[in-house]
Design a protein around this motif. Structure first.
Motif, PDB file in Angstrom:
ATOM      1  N   THR A 192      -5.548  -1.021 -11.404  1.00 31.80           N
ATOM      2  CA  THR A 192      -5.264   0.160 -10.587  1.00 31.80           C
ATOM      3  C   THR A 192      -6.261   0.275  -9.445  1.00 31.80           C
ATOM      4  OG1 THR A 192      -4.388   1.361 -12.510  1.00 31.80           O
ATOM      5  CG2 THR A 192      -5.019   2.673 -10.609  1.00 31.80           C
ATOM      6  N   TRP A 193      -5.754   0.567  -8.243  1.00 34.33           N
ATOM      7  CA  TRP A 193      -6.615   0.800  -7.102  1.00 34.33           C
ATOM      8  C   TRP A 193      -5.962   1.840  -6.194  1.00 34.33           C
ATOM      9  CZ3 TRP A 193      -3.438  -3.333  -7.676  1.00 34.33           C
ATOM     10  CH2 TRP A 193      -2.530  -3.617  -6.644  1.00 34.33           C
ATOM     11  N   THR A 194      -6.707   2.318  -5.208  1.00 34.85           N
ATOM     12  CA  THR A 194      -6.232   3.370  -4.324  1.00 34.85           C
ATOM     13  C   THR A 194      -6.327   2.923  -2.871  1.00 34.85           C
ATOM     14  OG1 THR A 194      -6.929   5.098  -5.867  1.00 34.85           O
ATOM     15  CG2 THR A 194      -6.554   5.759  -3.592  1.00 34.85           C
ATOM     16  N   CYS A 195      -5.267   3.234  -2.112  1.00 31.36           N
ATOM     17  CA  CYS A 195      -5.255   3.035  -0.666  1.00 31.36           C
ATOM     18  C   CYS A 195      -4.953   4.386  -0.024  1.00 31.36           C
ATOM     19  CB  CYS A 195      -4.191   2.022  -0.252  1.00 31.36           C
ATOM     20  SG  CYS A 195      -4.491   0.321  -0.795  1.00 31.36           S
ATOM     21  N   GLU A 196      -5.899   4.890   0.762  1.00 32.20           N
ATOM     22  CA  GLU A 196      -5.719   6.210   1.362  1.00 32.20           C
ATOM     23  C   GLU A 196      -5.411   7.236   0.274  1.00 32.20           C
ATOM     24  OE1 GLU A 196      -6.389   6.893   4.443  1.00 32.20           O
ATOM     25  OE2 GLU A 196      -6.732   4.813   5.062  1.00 32.20           O
ATOM     26  N   ASP A 197      -4.228   7.868   0.328  1.00 31.17           N
ATOM     27  CA  ASP A 197      -3.876   8.891  -0.662  1.00 31.17           C
ATOM     28  C   ASP A 197      -2.874   8.393  -1.688  1.00 31.17           C
ATOM     29  OD1 ASP A 197      -1.729   8.610   0.999  1.00 31.17           O
ATOM     30  OD2 ASP A 197      -1.369  10.763   1.268  1.00 31.17           O
TER      31      ASP A 197
END
Length: 359
Positions: A327-332
């Motif tokens: 799992t990772w996050t890009c922006e929102d």
């Protein structure tokens, strides 16, 4: 948490898995400890399921479920009445004390869950779960598990056949855990089942078991207390897509492309709109699949997995039995890769996915 949700989580295991293992035990009696059932024996399990199902009208038992996950333990003891092949079931909580008096009652088409502590009841429409709908699940269990006979063992004074079910290469994510069962040699009914899914474990124990009991009138009818609050659960809206373009047009959040890592092609997708909005994309190569889930950042609980580097991003890697996630996050937006892969493979796939430009 919705009223009654913990009660439902402690419900007895699906009866199809119970009965298929009863048959497996009967077929494995002549084998020695540790012997795997042959394909022919496992096929006989599926073929004779309906015959065995018709022999058992139902059961009454005291059931204790003990579960451990994330270093937390939970135990619940219930009294259960169930009529096989109809979906009729009654479960009353005996322990722990703060849950005693809660119950779940189903007449096969409507299920009520009652939370005694909150004095709330939830009514749920349930699909037909008769015998014709049960057989395919049994066939899938036989197809996706290798069954081993571990001989006859004494379980607290009861002679049992010990069996182990191990997922084979055909098993999907939902069947990633190993199951061990102890089947009463006389009644051919599992009196104990242990399931291990990575760090999560669950054990179900049946006591005071009676097969084919005389069910009293009203056993599977729910009497709503006059002062109870009736709650209606919110049902998420699920939309399925076979076309990547239609899926992309239906969502307002950036999603990965048609292919992942130049070898996994888009197969299908879905959008679940409920308390949490989830976009799922399933990709496949010749023999394996990988799923990408897209949500708003912060909508789900953060992962407590291992931090790993994916290019210039930091992702969380976790394992659940044979399944793994990254799992990772890009922006929102949060992205989660799920599949039966080693950590290195998931990282390689994720590294090939650029953070999409916001819409």
């Amino acid at each position: 948490m919705e009223a009654g949700s913990e009660d439902r989580s402690a419900m007895v295991p699906n009866r199809s898995s119970v009965l298929v293992v009863c048959l497996a035990a009967a077929l494995a009696l002549s084998g020695c400890a540790g012997q795997q059932l042959t394909d022919d024996q496992e096929q006989r399990v599926a073929e004779k399921f309906e015959e065995r199902l018709s022999e058992i009208d139902g059961y009454h038992a005291t059931v204790t479920v003990s579960s451990t996950f994330d270093n937390r333990s939970f135990e619940m003891t219930t009294e259960v009445w169930a009529r096989t092949g109809t979906g009729e079931m009654r479960q009353e909580v005996l322990a722990p004390p703060d849950r005693a008096g809660s119950k779940t009652v189903s007449n096969g088409s409507v299920m009520w869950t009652y939370n005694a502590a909150e004095n709330t009841a939830t009514r749920i429409e349930v699909p037909d779960v008769g015998t014709t709908n049960t057989v395919p699940r049994v066939e899938r269990l036989v197809e996706n598990f290798d069954i081993y006979s571990n001989g006859t063992v004494d379980l607290n004074g009861t002679e049992t056949h010990k069996l182990t079910l191990v997922p084979n290469e055909s098993a999907g994510p939902a069947l990633s855990g190993t199951i061990t069962m102890w089947v009463d040699t006389e009644k051919l009914f599992p009196v104990k089942m242990s399931m291990a899914f990575g760090e999560a474990t669950s054990t179900v124990r049946y006591r005071n078991l009676t097969l084919d009991p005389d069910f009293e009138d009203g056993t599977f009818e729910f009497d709503l207390p006059e002062d109870a609050e009736v709650r209606t659960p919110s049902t998420p809206n699920v939309s399925e897509f076979q076309s990547y373009d239609r899926l992309a047009d239906a969502v307002d959040r950036p999603i990965p492309g048609r292919e992942l890592a130049d070898r996994f092609a888009f197969e299908r997708g879905s959008v679940v709109d409920g308390s949490t909005s989830i976009v799922s994309l399933e990709y496949a190569d010749r023999d394996r699949t990988v799923t990408m889930q897209v949500t708003a950042a912060g909508e789900r609980n953060p992962s407590d997995g291992e931090n790993v580097s994916v290019g210039d991003r930091t992702a969380q890697y976790s394992e659940f039995g044979q399944m793994a996630s990254l799992t990772w996050t890009c922006e929102d937006t949060a992205y989660t890769l799920l599949g039966q892969f080693e950590q290195e493979t998931l990282v390689d796939i994720a590294a090939d996915i650029e953070c999409p430009s916001p819409r």
